[in-house]
Design a protein around this motif. Structure first.
Motif, PDB file in Angstrom:
ATOM      1  N   VAL A 274      84.335  65.155  49.926  1.00 23.38           N
ATOM      2  CA  VAL A 274      84.534  64.238  48.710  1.00 23.38           C
ATOM      3  C   VAL A 274      83.642  64.565  47.349  1.00 23.38           C
ATOM      4  CG1 VAL A 274      84.963  62.104  47.612  1.00 23.38           C
ATOM      5  CG2 VAL A 274      85.922  62.558  49.943  1.00 23.38           C
ATOM      6  N   GLU A 275      82.105  64.561  48.068  1.00 24.59           N
ATOM      7  CA  GLU A 275      81.128  64.867  46.876  1.00 24.59           C
ATOM      8  C   GLU A 275      81.238  66.197  46.388  1.00 24.59           C
ATOM      9  OE1 GLU A 275      77.556  63.605  49.034  1.00 24.59           O
ATOM     10  OE2 GLU A 275      78.284  61.556  49.207  1.00 24.59           O
ATOM     11  N   ARG A 276      81.296  67.124  47.579  1.00 23.96           N
ATOM     12  CA  ARG A 276      81.794  68.520  46.911  1.00 23.96           C
ATOM     13  C   ARG A 276      82.526  68.853  46.061  1.00 23.96           C
ATOM     14  NH1 ARG A 276      82.211  70.265  51.578  1.00 23.96           N
ATOM     15  NH2 ARG A 276      84.235  71.150  51.523  1.00 23.96           N
ATOM     16  N   TYR A 277      83.613  68.259  46.528  1.00 30.54           N
ATOM     17  CA  TYR A 277      84.918  68.438  45.561  1.00 30.54           C
ATOM     18  C   TYR A 277      84.921  67.827  44.166  1.00 30.54           C
ATOM     19  CZ  TYR A 277      87.603  70.368  49.583  1.00 30.54           C
ATOM     20  OH  TYR A 277      88.103  70.761  50.475  1.00 30.54           O
ATOM     21  N   ARG A 278      83.959  66.698  44.069  1.00 30.79           N
ATOM     22  CA  ARG A 278      83.652  65.923  42.987  1.00 30.79           C
ATOM     23  C   ARG A 278      82.682  66.935  42.130  1.00 30.79           C
ATOM     24  NH1 ARG A 278      82.810  60.005  44.750  1.00 30.79           N
ATOM     25  NH2 ARG A 278      84.946  59.020  44.541  1.00 30.79           N
TER      26      ARG A 278
ATOM     27  N   THR B 173      83.586  68.757  38.247  1.00 30.92           N
ATOM     28  CA  THR B 173      82.799  68.261  37.159  1.00 30.92           C
ATOM     29  C   THR B 173      82.498  69.879  36.727  1.00 30.92           C
ATOM     30  OG1 THR B 173      82.064  66.505  38.320  1.00 30.92           O
ATOM     31  CG2 THR B 173      80.691  67.395  36.278  1.00 30.92           C
ATOM     32  N   ARG B 174      81.791  70.749  37.428  1.00 25.92           N
ATOM     33  CA  ARG B 174      81.513  72.106  37.023  1.00 25.92           C
ATOM     34  C   ARG B 174      82.690  72.656  36.511  1.00 25.92           C
ATOM     35  NH1 ARG B 174      78.560  72.131  41.689  1.00 25.92           N
ATOM     36  NH2 ARG B 174      80.168  73.565  42.799  1.00 25.92           N
ATOM     37  N   HIS B 175      84.012  72.727  37.212  1.00 26.01           N
ATOM     38  CA  HIS B 175      85.197  73.273  36.641  1.00 26.01           C
ATOM     39  C   HIS B 175      85.412  73.029  35.283  1.00 26.01           C
ATOM     40  CE1 HIS B 175      88.958  75.123  36.485  1.00 26.01           C
ATOM     41  NE2 HIS B 175      89.504  73.657  36.264  1.00 26.01           N
TER      42      HIS B 175
ATOM     43  N   TYR C 134      91.860  70.158  41.793  1.00 24.21           N
ATOM     44  CA  TYR C 134      90.975  69.170  42.305  1.00 24.21           C
ATOM     45  C   TYR C 134      91.157  67.701  42.668  1.00 24.21           C
ATOM     46  CZ  TYR C 134      87.520  72.908  41.867  1.00 24.21           C
ATOM     47  OH  TYR C 134      86.752  73.990  42.235  1.00 24.21           O
ATOM     48  N   PRO C 135      92.057  67.314  41.875  1.00 26.97           N
ATOM     49  CA  PRO C 135      92.651  65.706  42.015  1.00 26.97           C
ATOM     50  C   PRO C 135      93.048  65.751  43.386  1.00 26.97           C
ATOM     51  CG  PRO C 135      92.825  66.247  39.790  1.00 26.97           C
ATOM     52  CD  PRO C 135      92.429  67.367  40.466  1.00 26.97           C
ATOM     53  N   GLN C 136      94.011  66.791  43.734  1.00 20.70           N
ATOM     54  CA  GLN C 136      94.545  66.757  45.134  1.00 20.70           C
ATOM     55  C   GLN C 136      93.690  66.939  46.141  1.00 20.70           C
ATOM     56  OE1 GLN C 136      96.518  69.888  46.734  1.00 20.70           O
ATOM     57  NE2 GLN C 136      97.383  68.739  48.332  1.00 20.70           N
TER      58      GLN C 136
END
Length: 676
Positions: free
Chosen positions: A116-120, A124-126, A88-90
């Motif tokens: 970006v918002e979706r990945y963040r 968080t959920r992950h 996810y950071p990548q």
């Protein structure tokens, strides 16, 4: 302490390979390695601190389990961190880079901000789920250990300690590290990095790096590479070009397959229409269609023409569903390319509709033979051209008549299919084998039939210009192309389609017992806008016969009496139509020349002869020692003689206009009898 490196025995076909390890800095220039035996220094030469360091390293690496244990739990901790991050950071970093590179492109910025918002949020959920799972296992293990120590006392504590040390030691022992960290391949790095097979990529980052190295090795100027997703069949990767065009990359696809170690034609390229600099690459290592769904067992009259029906599967796993309401379509595939599979599957859908009458026309084969009982009108065979022409004439009259009935029946701008007023779909296989008159009737139906729901589905083994003219390609909304020739791409999909990723010419027809890519197609239209490979679900002959019989027993719709009366036609008189003689070759070729030119108003004799000489070179090309003008005059004389025999009342004098002299289309139509 210096140790001797093992050097494999050098042979003529295997040069010696020396691995130089633990170098603090990259080495440049010539490396000179001492080839003699290592020199062991006596212990009295070493200082006390050096002796202590040697003893410590020896104890940790070779004697004591404590060092192995610490190293093993360190590895487990790194594995935990990798799972905690999960790329996810990548992903967030890549989306931010794309956002920065947008430079004022509002659509791109909006898309990247959303990404970006979706990945963040997903990150968080992950982490929450991962932490909960880890906490649960840790709590269970801690509780079990605490209960064991409380109940068992000292010996249980010692046992738990031994188990803890043993687990860490097993993870940290040198052999385990060698097996897990050294999978048995050597990557030889250069300034830009040498390419390596995509099969060696085990993560998204490795896949992106693999593609980047391959592109750089072939001179493609790359700005960024992102691995999107891994499928069972391979990888999907997005490339952003720094310079050049997607067409340049597509042209290099065959060369890129070598460094990527892909099968022949295993690299598929799709330029993004909204971003010219980006290309989606699909690296196909295996068969995307290894597991295919079954074709639904559709009950009689269970569908309507407007319904989307499952006909196949797309390579990304999505279902291929098509609706045939108001849609003319064409299917092109070489011999062994699966054209029969495609038509039979479409026929299965149409014969299950309560509001469709299916017409089966095939001048060169047996058409929809397994579904024959559910077909409304069926004419097949090379000797039945007169009946095929008659059926097409009737369908054209119905199409024209229905246009006058729309207001009377309250249907609005288009015919609304129902069981009472069904649509008509004529499936015409082996279209190039039709007579010129039949082809002209098909073109006429294509022009007027969509609003009347008198529709045409064409099929052919190739899309030559004279057989599939521009008029047909422009009139057809749904285009299905399987294994075919490169020129078929332009003729069916249009100029520039190949450079945009539509490459059915890279599919291979069946050969012998090898099915190859039979049944695999590219679909343009019907909701499909991307150059992805689809595969039609096959239906066997026996299964087709069973379904057709069941549908025939349940009752199939027939053309409404209102349309038949308005058109002044009936299909009860087909057995009274007698065969007619085929037109002489000069007349057929002259008419075909107009068809190949998309039926222009007129053609010069030079243009006419250029087509004829290319279409029938053995007969009409200039003979040895004959000039082109002499060959042209020979053909025109034969054309006039044939016309005098077939239609003596037709004036075959050439007409003069500004810029040339030749024939008008109306003259040829009168000569062939199409005006009737």
């Amino acid at each position: 302490m210096t140790t001797a490196a093992h050097t494999p025995q050098q042979t003529a076909d295997r040069p010696a390979l020396t691995l130089v390890t633990d170098q603090p800095q990259p080495l440049e220039g010539t490396v000179v390695k001492h080839q003699g035996a290592p020199l062991d220094r006596p212990a009295w030469v070493l200082s006390g601190s050096e002796l202590a360091r040697q003893a410590g390293r020896h104890a940790v690496d070779n004697r004591l389990y404590i060092g192995w244990t610490l190293r093993g739990y360190g590895r487990l901790a790194r594995r935990f961190i990798d799972g905690w991050r999960d790329d996810y950071p990548q992903l967030i970093h890549t989306a931010r880079a794309e956002l920065k590179a947008a430079k004022g492109d509002m659509n791109t910025e909006r898309s990247m901000k959303s990404a970006v918002e979706r990945y963040r949020a997903e990150y968080t959920r992950h982490r929450q789920i991962y932490a909960a799972k880890t906490g649960g296992w840790a709590a269970a293990a801690s509780t079990a250990a605490g209960v064991g120590v409380a109940q068992g006392g000292l010996w249980v504590s010692v046992l738990l300690g031994m188990v803890t040390v043993t687990v860490g030691a097993m993870r940290g022992r040198p052999s385990a590290i060698a097996l897990e960290d050294d999978p048995g391949r050597i990557e030889i790095l250069a300034v830009e990095g040498e390419p390596f097979p995509i099969a060696d990529a085990s993560s998204r980052t490795e896949a992106a790096e693999c593609v980047r190295r391959a592109l750089v090795s072939e001179g493609v100027n790359v700005a960024s590479v992102e691995a999107n997703r891994r499928y069972d069949w391979g990888w999907e990767v997005t490339v952003r070009l720094k310079k050049g065009t997607p067409a340049d990359l597509i042209a290099k696809a065959p060369e890129l397959e070598t460094p990527l170690d892909l099968p022949t034609d295993g690299l598929l390229c799709q330029p993004l229409r909204k971003k010219r600099s980006q290309v989606v690459l699909r690296l196909v290592e295996g068969d995307p269609f290894e597991s295919m769904p079954a074709l639904p067992d559709r009950a009689p009259n269970s569908l309507r023409m407007r319904d989307k029906a499952l006909v196949g599967k797309r390579m990304d796993g999505q279902a291929t569903e098509l609706s045939f309401l108001g849609v003319h379509f064409i299917a092109i595939a070489s011999s062994g390319g699966g054209k029969s599979v495609t038509l039979r599957t479409i026929g299965d859908v149409l014969t299950a509709c309560e509001d469709v009458v299916v017409v089966d026309l095939d001048p060169g084969g047996n058409g929809l033979e397994p579904l024959a009982e559910a077909v409304g009108v069926r004419v097949v065979g090379a000797d039945e051209m007169h009946l095929i022409e008659a059926v097409l004439e009737k369908l054209l009259k119905i199409a024209k008549a229905r246009a006058t009935l729309l207001g009377k029946l309250g249907m609005g701008d288009n015919w609304v299919p129902s069981r009472e007023y069904p649509a008509i779909v004529a499936l015409v296989d082996e279209y190039p084998q039709l007579s010129q008159k039949a082809k002209a009737l098909v073109v006429a139906i294509l022009r007027v039939g969509r609003k009347s729901r008198v529709q045409i589905g064409l099929a052919a083994q190739e899309a030559t210009k004279d057989s599939i003219g521009a008029t047909i390609a422009d009139s057809i909304a749904l285009k299905i192309v399987g294994p075919s020739r490169h020129q078929d791409i332009v003729q069916v999909f249009g100029a520039g389609a190949g450079a945009n990723g539509w490459r059915p010419d890279r599919l291979h027809p069946a050969q012998g017992e090898d099915p190859a890519d039979a049944g695999k197609v590219y679909i343009m239209g019907g909701g499909s806008t991307d150059p992805l490979i689809h595969k039609f679900i096959a239906i066997g002959p026996e299964e087709g016969k069973r379904r057709a019989a069941e549908r025939a027993r349940a009752g199939r719709p027939w053309i409404d009496a209102v349309s038949l009366e308005a058109a002044g036609v009936t299909f009860d008189d087909l057995d009274t139509i007698r065969p007619h003689d085929r037109l002489p070759e000069p007349i057929e070729l002259a008419r075909a020349a107009f068809t190949a030119g998309d039926d222009p108003e007129r053609m010069t004799t030079i243009e006419l002869y250029e087509y004829v000489a290319a279409a029938a070179p053995e007969t009409w090309a200039p003979r040895e020692g004959e000039e082109a003008e002499q060959g042209r005059n020979r053909f025109l004389e034969a054309l006039r003689d044939a016309a005098a025999e077939v239609a003596p009342n037709v004036d075959m004098k050439t007409r003069q206009w500004r810029g040339g002299r030749g024939y008008y289309l109306s003259t040829l139509i009168e000569l062939t009898g199409e005006d009737a």
